[in-house]
Design an enzyme around this catalytic site. Structure first.
Site, PDB file in Angstrom:
ATOM      1  N   ASN A   9       0.881  -1.174   0.000  1.00  0.00           N
ATOM      2  CA  ASN A   9       0.000   0.000   0.000  1.00  0.00           C
ATOM      3  C   ASN A   9       0.919   1.224   0.000  1.00  0.00           C
ATOM      4  O   ASN A   9       1.478   1.577   1.028  1.00  0.00           O
ATOM      5  CB  ASN A   9      -0.890  -0.029   1.246  1.00  0.00           C
ATOM      6  CG  ASN A   9      -1.720   1.240   1.390  1.00  0.00           C
ATOM      7  OD1 ASN A   9      -1.802   2.052   0.458  1.00  0.00           O
ATOM      8  ND2 ASN A   9      -2.334   1.424   2.546  1.00  0.00           N
ATOM      9  N   TRP A  10       1.045   1.813  -1.166  1.00  0.00           N
ATOM     10  CA  TRP A  10       1.999   2.928  -1.289  1.00  0.00           C
ATOM     11  C   TRP A  10       1.484   4.225  -0.674  1.00  0.00           C
ATOM     12  O   TRP A  10       2.223   5.185  -0.533  1.00  0.00           O
ATOM     13  CB  TRP A  10       2.333   3.165  -2.762  1.00  0.00           C
ATOM     14  CG  TRP A  10       3.293   2.183  -3.334  1.00  0.00           C
ATOM     15  CD1 TRP A  10       4.011   1.236  -2.658  1.00  0.00           C
ATOM     16  CD2 TRP A  10       3.677   2.051  -4.717  1.00  0.00           C
ATOM     17  NE1 TRP A  10       4.804   0.527  -3.527  1.00  0.00           N
ATOM     18  CE2 TRP A  10       4.626   1.013  -4.787  1.00  0.00           C
ATOM     19  CE3 TRP A  10       3.311   2.717  -5.882  1.00  0.00           C
ATOM     20  CZ2 TRP A  10       5.202   0.624  -5.998  1.00  0.00           C
ATOM     21  CZ3 TRP A  10       3.890   2.323  -7.081  1.00  0.00           C
ATOM     22  CH2 TRP A  10       4.832   1.293  -7.138  1.00  0.00           C
ATOM     23  N   LYS A  11       0.192   4.273  -0.382  1.00  0.00           N
ATOM     24  CA  LYS A  11      -0.400   5.508   0.158  1.00  0.00           C
ATOM     25  C   LYS A  11      -0.066   6.673  -0.771  1.00  0.00           C
ATOM     26  O   LYS A  11       0.022   6.477  -1.981  1.00  0.00           O
ATOM     27  CB  LYS A  11       0.067   5.734   1.603  1.00  0.00           C
ATOM     28  CG  LYS A  11      -0.125   4.464   2.459  1.00  0.00           C
ATOM     29  CD  LYS A  11       0.054   4.659   3.921  1.00  0.00           C
ATOM     30  CE  LYS A  11      -0.159   3.336   4.634  1.00  0.00           C
ATOM     31  NZ  LYS A  11      -0.088   3.423   6.079  1.00  0.00           N
ATOM     32  N   HIS A  92      -9.614   1.517   4.593  1.00  0.00           N
ATOM     33  CA  HIS A  92      -8.341   1.651   5.316  1.00  0.00           C
ATOM     34  C   HIS A  92      -8.539   2.596   6.497  1.00  0.00           C
ATOM     35  O   HIS A  92      -9.284   3.567   6.406  1.00  0.00           O
ATOM     36  CB  HIS A  92      -7.252   2.186   4.375  1.00  0.00           C
ATOM     37  CG  HIS A  92      -5.897   2.121   4.999  1.00  0.00           C
ATOM     38  ND1 HIS A  92      -5.455   3.079   5.884  1.00  0.00           N
ATOM     39  CD2 HIS A  92      -4.904   1.197   4.889  1.00  0.00           C
ATOM     40  CE1 HIS A  92      -4.240   2.741   6.290  1.00  0.00           C
ATOM     41  NE2 HIS A  92      -3.884   1.610   5.702  1.00  0.00           N
ATOM     42  N   GLU A  94      -6.848   4.919   7.661  1.00  0.00           N
ATOM     43  CA  GLU A  94      -6.568   6.337   7.381  1.00  0.00           C
ATOM     44  C   GLU A  94      -7.765   6.981   6.686  1.00  0.00           C
ATOM     45  O   GLU A  94      -8.096   8.140   6.949  1.00  0.00           O
ATOM     46  CB  GLU A  94      -5.295   6.457   6.527  1.00  0.00           C
ATOM     47  CG  GLU A  94      -4.050   6.207   7.365  1.00  0.00           C
ATOM     48  CD  GLU A  94      -2.874   5.638   6.595  1.00  0.00           C
ATOM     49  OE1 GLU A  94      -2.847   5.711   5.360  1.00  0.00           O
ATOM     50  OE2 GLU A  94      -1.967   5.091   7.263  1.00  0.00           O
ATOM     51  N   GLU A 164      -5.760  -4.947  10.289  1.00  0.00           N
ATOM     52  CA  GLU A 164      -4.744  -3.916  10.487  1.00  0.00           C
ATOM     53  C   GLU A 164      -4.991  -3.184  11.807  1.00  0.00           C
ATOM     54  O   GLU A 164      -5.743  -2.207  11.856  1.00  0.00           O
ATOM     55  CB  GLU A 164      -4.788  -2.909   9.336  1.00  0.00           C
ATOM     56  CG  GLU A 164      -4.415  -3.495   7.989  1.00  0.00           C
ATOM     57  CD  GLU A 164      -3.690  -2.472   7.120  1.00  0.00           C
ATOM     58  OE1 GLU A 164      -2.625  -2.806   6.618  1.00  0.00           O
ATOM     59  OE2 GLU A 164      -4.186  -1.345   6.978  1.00  0.00           O
ATOM     60  N   GLY A 170       2.319   2.084  10.663  1.00  0.00           N
ATOM     61  CA  GLY A 170       3.293   3.173  10.554  1.00  0.00           C
ATOM     62  C   GLY A 170       4.021   3.488  11.850  1.00  0.00           C
ATOM     63  O   GLY A 170       4.706   4.490  11.952  1.00  0.00           O
ATOM     64  N   SER A 210       3.180  -2.334  10.163  1.00  0.00           N
ATOM     65  CA  SER A 210       4.628  -2.436  10.367  1.00  0.00           C
ATOM     66  C   SER A 210       5.186  -3.823  10.004  1.00  0.00           C
ATOM     67  O   SER A 210       6.117  -4.310  10.654  1.00  0.00           O
ATOM     68  CB  SER A 210       5.006  -2.050  11.795  1.00  0.00           C
ATOM     69  OG  SER A 210       4.624  -0.704  12.043  1.00  0.00           O
ATOM     70  N   GLY A 231       2.695  -1.186   4.152  1.00  0.00           N
ATOM     71  CA  GLY A 231       2.845   0.215   3.769  1.00  0.00           C
ATOM     72  C   GLY A 231       4.301   0.579   3.552  1.00  0.00           C
ATOM     73  O   GLY A 231       4.890   0.289   2.507  1.00  0.00           O
ATOM     74  N   GLY A 232       4.907   1.180   4.570  1.00  0.00           N
ATOM     75  CA  GLY A 232       6.267   1.719   4.466  1.00  0.00           C
ATOM     76  C   GLY A 232       7.279   0.774   3.844  1.00  0.00           C
ATOM     77  O   GLY A 232       8.058   1.172   2.956  1.00  0.00           O
TER      78      GLY A 232
HETATM   79  P1  PGA Z   1       2.664   0.136   7.498  1.00  0.00           P
HETATM   80  O1  PGA Z   1       1.226   0.423   6.855  1.00  0.00           O
HETATM   81  O2  PGA Z   1       3.156  -1.157   6.918  1.00  0.00           O
HETATM   82  O3  PGA Z   1       3.510   1.318   7.075  1.00  0.00           O
HETATM   83  O4  PGA Z   1       2.472   0.060   8.970  1.00  0.00           O
HETATM   84  C1  PGA Z   1       0.317  -0.616   6.632  1.00  0.00           C
HETATM   85  C2  PGA Z   1      -0.960  -0.079   6.043  1.00  0.00           C
HETATM   86  O5  PGA Z   1      -1.362   1.038   6.408  1.00  0.00           O
HETATM   87  O6  PGA Z   1      -1.609  -0.742   5.205  1.00  0.00           O
END
Ligand code: PGA
Length: 247
Positions: A9-11, A92, A94, A164, A170, A210, A231-232
């Site tokens: 997930n590149w956001k 998600h 966010e 999640e 994050g 994470s 994500g990251g």
């Molecule tokens: P993260 O994000 O791996 O950076 O914690 C995961 C996500 O939000 O899908």
């Protein structure tokens, strides 16, 4: 047998050039079978990536729940379909937190995605306070039951759920393997309550929060964890390749 998934997930990261570079760098190094390797990229570059993707698959991060109309700035399911993507992240945390994506909207988006042959990756998970006060199961139960209310599908392989925990996203604070398995197993039980055990056994449930190249192996070794939403750690090409090779 559930085919595992590693979804990045590149956001709101990567320009078109950076993203194309990534695809060219990773595509011929990914496992050809045994795992679905997906990047969920910003909408504006999806078509460019789909055109260049071979082994890697491409997904979107969001979609409007209406067919079309006066929704300034939004992307319709048909527009997504038109880019060639196969997956879309729905709900998600966010988007739930910053854009009022509530359970009713999540429910409508899942239905609309399936109507347009897009595979929804449905995100659920508790925040830190809910975890610390023992409400993890209550939150998952409520989110899953509301998300899937009236949702029908023929092929359970087209429905993906991502557990999640918000406190792990994050933050560098990954859930333990026991916590991830406990939650994913519980989600499968909830899905079995709605669709029956046979169907629930075919739905892929991912862990996200994470996840990285160090913890991926232990997490995905859990019986109910069918992969990861990352994500990251998915932004770097070498990391992404390593994550996909964990399967
Ligand atoms: P993260 O994000 O791996 O950076 O914690 C995961 C996500 O939000 O899908």
């Amino acid at each position: 047998m559930r085919k595992p998934i590693l979804a990045g997930n590149w956001k709101m990261n990567k320009t078109r050039d950076e993203a194309i570079q990534f695809i060219l760098q990773v595509d011929n190094k990914l496992p050809k079978s045994g795992v679905d390797c997906i990047v969920c990229a910003p909408a504006i570059i999806l078509r460019d990536l789909v055109k260049r993707a071979d082994t890697i698959q491409v997904g979107a991060q969001n979609m409007n729940e209406n067919d079309k109309g006066a929704y300034t700035g939004e992307i319709s399911p048909l527009m997504l379909k038109d880019t060639g993507v196969k997956y879309v992240i729905v709900g998600h945390s966010e988007r739930r937190a910053y854009y009022n994506e509530n359970d009713a909207v999540v429910n409508a988006k899942i239905k609309k995605a399936l109507e347009f042959d897009l595979k929804p990756i449905v995100c659920v998970g508790e925040n830190l306070e809910e975890r610390e006060t023992g409400k993890m199961q209550d939150v998952l139960k409520s989110e899953i039951n509301k998300a899937f209310d009236g949702v029908v599908f023929e092929d359970p392989a087209n429905v993906i759920v991502a557990y999640e925990p918000i406190w792990a996203i994050g933050t560098g604070k990954t859930a333990t393997t026991e916590q991830a398995e406990e939650a994913c197993k519980y989600i499968r039980e909830l899905l079995a309550g709605i669709y029956g055990v046979k169907t629930a056994d075919k739905i892929r449930i991912l862990y996200g929060g994470s996840m990285n190249t160090k913890n991926v192996n232990d997490l995905v070794a859990q019986p109910d964890v069918d992969g990861g939403l990352v994500g990251g750690a998915s932004l770097d090409a070498d990391n992404f390749i390593a994550l996909c090779k964990a399967f």
